[in-house]
Enzyme design. Structure first.
Site, short mmCIF file in Angstrom:
data_model
loop_
_atom_site.label_atom_id
_atom_site.label_comp_id
_atom_site.label_asym_id
_atom_site.label_seq_id
_atom_site.Cartn_x
_atom_site.Cartn_y
_atom_site.Cartn_z
CE1 TYR A 191 36.80 87.03 -24.35
CE2 TYR A 191 36.76 88.43 -22.39
CZ TYR A 191 36.61 88.28 -23.76
OH TYR A 191 36.25 89.35 -24.54
NE ARG A 239 36.15 93.85 -16.57
CZ ARG A 239 36.09 94.51 -17.72
NH1 ARG A 239 36.81 94.11 -18.74
NH2 ARG A 239 35.34 95.58 -17.83
#
Length: 667
Positions: A191, A239
């Protein structure tokens, strides 16, 4: 870590276990938050929100996991900028309208002494859905295409980078105002932050690209600004994938360096694996049962060895003994057990109280959890369809007038109906014609890399035992029995048998169905054609099994590619196996017939003939036919009759179990 390399298979006779899992249930202090145990529900998209905000259904979903004993719940990704809408159902935290819903979530979790963090997110180029049917403009550090979603992004300009950075910070402030204990900065799975980190995707030559220091600047500025805005007690985690498992993705060495550099700005690192950017690497976002339990833990251990802050890990950690072993080994401080909690929200409570043998263990089928998300519908669980439907089935009231209920058929549908009706207070007897419970699930577990599917039998059998259902094996229900016993209600769950479609036959080629292959009732010979009508596990699984036994196998399927009806991560993992085994796949063909040694197929679009010569055996994976005889026999004898599962219509285990819940709750 002996448990990490073992795949759980079907077991029977589970009883109360007294293991206390001392490492798993130790508290952990992280800045201003204290986790009561090391069990985490990781951030996962639920498809439950409908308008970008937290709704009652999502609160009920997460509250069930908090009530069941989870130590930490991380709420699914929340977009920080309008350009972050990677699906049509993403939560958004880009305006103050989100605060009220998040506050209700925080209150629901805190009521059960459960810590709650929220993920803050921007997908960058990883846009996986269209908005109103139109292709969305995706933004990334550079205009480098994304292979999996066929997206060519627009390179971010300096002004938009600043807007997105401000969006991350503002979102964190809103979540803190709502009462959450912390935020998790999502830099995993390729991402947007990971795109900035990656020198093969970030081709910029300004202050946000080029050197390692510049590629880290985007994340540094966000994390530093969040800390300045939220104060000393608010938790900030990140994360990240241990490696992206893709030729163009971040490597494990690069990820460890990133974690070392950003550690001063973080309170923990949450380790996962893979990337959204390619089909093979995306499998690891929610790994199917073919991957070993806890397989990411060794990578987390290597990251933890280089950091002084806590490290979390997730990836096929389904059982408390697996999580306890990981923590005891020093590989990680907290274990993400998301699917385990989807399957059994009370898993932590059962494990801590010495009832781990009663846990409904996840079988990693991916069908109703991530599979539902990928269909754009709210997630659930094939074993526990109450998940995602907590407002309807979360608390079944006892009946005022208990009835005598017979259930005919001991497959997943009948087992779920029996235990649900018993929970409501009915006197329930389950009859199974065979000598074992399980129905078609007993065959499904025989497919390659599907042994864990047998866990659905173990889990439902234990629920039946706990629910006090009387089980009678080797006894089919008949009209004569019903006339003699006169039950108040009958649930018909007699299942289905293999369906053989009409086709032209000339000669004496051996023809078998998938059940006969799994039971090893025939010798298939050297060359085999498997005809697959459903596009699910059965046809490819039979082909894989036969190829592993040394047969020359061709798979002919009516769909565009093998396993087309399966959830994408399961499908793509299976397609990789078929490719490695060099099994020839013939898409878009239907069975026409055979002679002594040739199978005749027909293209489903052009109707042109397709022939396969020199064939010894034709194997039919062509669906099922409902077993319906009992329904007519019971009419006029039993006043209340319900037909469920494959007896109603051949479908999958998910529909069978849901039918059982629905009917069991309604009786």
């Amino acid at each position: 870590m002996a448990h990490m390399g073992q795949t759980r298979t079907h077991r029977t006779g589970r009883r109360k276990m007294t293991a206390s899992f001392p490492h798993l249930f130790q508290p952990l202090r992280i800045r201003g938050a204290t986790l009561k145990n090391r069990i985490m529900s990781t951030g996962h998209d639920t498809t439950i929100p409908t308008d970008g905000t937290v709704n009652d259904r999502l609160v009920a979903y997460q509250a069930a996991r908090a009530a069941g004993g989870a130590g930490l719940i991380v709420i699914q990704v929340a977009g920080v900028h309008e350009s972050a809408r990677y699906t049509n159902h993403i939560l958004m935290a880009n305006d103050d309208g989100c605060i009220e819903g998040y506050a209700r979530l925080a209150d629901a979790c805190h009521a059960h002494d459960c810590t709650i963090f929220g993920q803050i997110f921007h997908p960058g180029r990883e846009i996986c859905e269209r908005q109103e049917g139109l292709l969305t403009v995706a933004y990334a550090p550079s205009a480098v295409p994304s292979e999996r979603f066929h997206v060519i992004p627009r390179a971010l300009d300096a002004g938009m980078i600043r807007d997105i950075i401000d969006g991350f910070v503002a979102a964190a402030i809103r979540l803190q105002r709502a009462g959450l204990d912390g935020v998790e900065f999502v830099a995993s799975h390729g991402y947007l932050p990971a795109q900035f980190f990656n020198p093969r995707i970030n081709l910029r030559d300004d202050e946000y690209g080029g050197s390692e220091e510049n590629r880290l600047r985007f994340a540094r500025e966000i994390l530093a600004a969040i800390r300045a805005a939220t104060g000393d007690d608010f938790v900030i985690g990140m994360r990240i994938s241990d490696s992206e498992r893709d030729d163009e993705g971040l490597t494990s060495d690069e990820v460890r360096a990133i974690c070392r550099e950003l550690e001063p700005l973080l309170d923990y690192v949450n380790v996962t694996t893979g990337t959204s950017a390619s089909a093979g690497a995306a499998v690891h976002i929610v790994a199917p049962m073919s991957w070993m339990p806890g397989y990411v833990a060794p990578a987390a251990s290597r990251i933890r060895a280089e950091l002084s802050i806590p490290v979390f890990v997730t990836g096929r950690i389904n059982q408390p003994q697996e999580a306890d072993a990981i923590i005891a080994s020093g590989a990680a401080d907290v274990c993400g057990m998301t699917r385990a909690l989807i399957c059994d929200p009370r898993m932590p409570e059962k494990a801590q109280s010495g009832h781990s043998g009663d846990i409904r263990a996840c079988i990693a089928c991916n069908q109703a959890c991530i599979g539902h998300f990928q269909l754009g519908v709210p997630i659930s669980c094939i074993q526990h369809p109450e998940t995602g439907r907590e407002e309807i089935y979360g608390d079944l009231a006892p009946v005022e007038n208990p009835r005598r209920v017979f259930v005919a058929g001991g497959g997943p549908a009948g087992m779920k109906a029996a235990v649900t009706a018993a929970k409501r207070g009915h006197d329930v007897t389950l009859f199974e014609a065979a000598g074992q419970l399980g129905g078609q699930a007993r065959l499904a577990q025989e497919l390659p890399r599907r042994a864990e599917f047998g866990g659905i039998i173990t889990n439902l059998a234990r629920e039946i035992e706990l629910g006090g259902v009387k089980v009678v094996l080797n006894t089919p229900v008949t009209g004569e029995m019903l006339a003699a016993e006169r039950p108040d209600a009958l649930v018909i769950a007699t299942g289905a048998i293999p369906f053989r479609p009409p086709y032209e036959e000339a000669g004496d080629m051996q023809v078998a169905d998938a059940w006969q292959i799994l039971k090893r009732e025939i010798n298939p010979g050297r060359r085999v054609v498997v005809v697959d009508w459903r596009g699910d596990w059965i046809g490819p699984g039979i082909a894989e099994a036969l190829a592993a036994r040394g047969h020359d196998v061709r798979l002919a399927t009516t769909v565009h590619h093998a396993a087309a009806q399966l959830p994408p991560y399961v499908r793509d993992d299976l397609l990789g196996v078929l490719a490695r085994q060099e099994i020839g796949v013939m898409p878009l063909v239907r069975l026409f017939g055979h002679d002594d040694s040739t199978v005749f197929l027909q293209h489903v679009v052009t109707n042109e003939p397709v022939m396969v010569n020199d064939v010894d055996t034709l194997v039919l994976a062509t669906g099922h036919a409902s077993v319906t005889g009992l329904e007519s026999a019971a009419r006029g004898i039993v006043p209340d009759i319900h037909v469920i599962g494959d007896s109603l219509a051949p479908r999958t285990a998910e529909e069978a179990v849901y039918d059982g819940l629905r009917v069991g709750a309604a009786i």
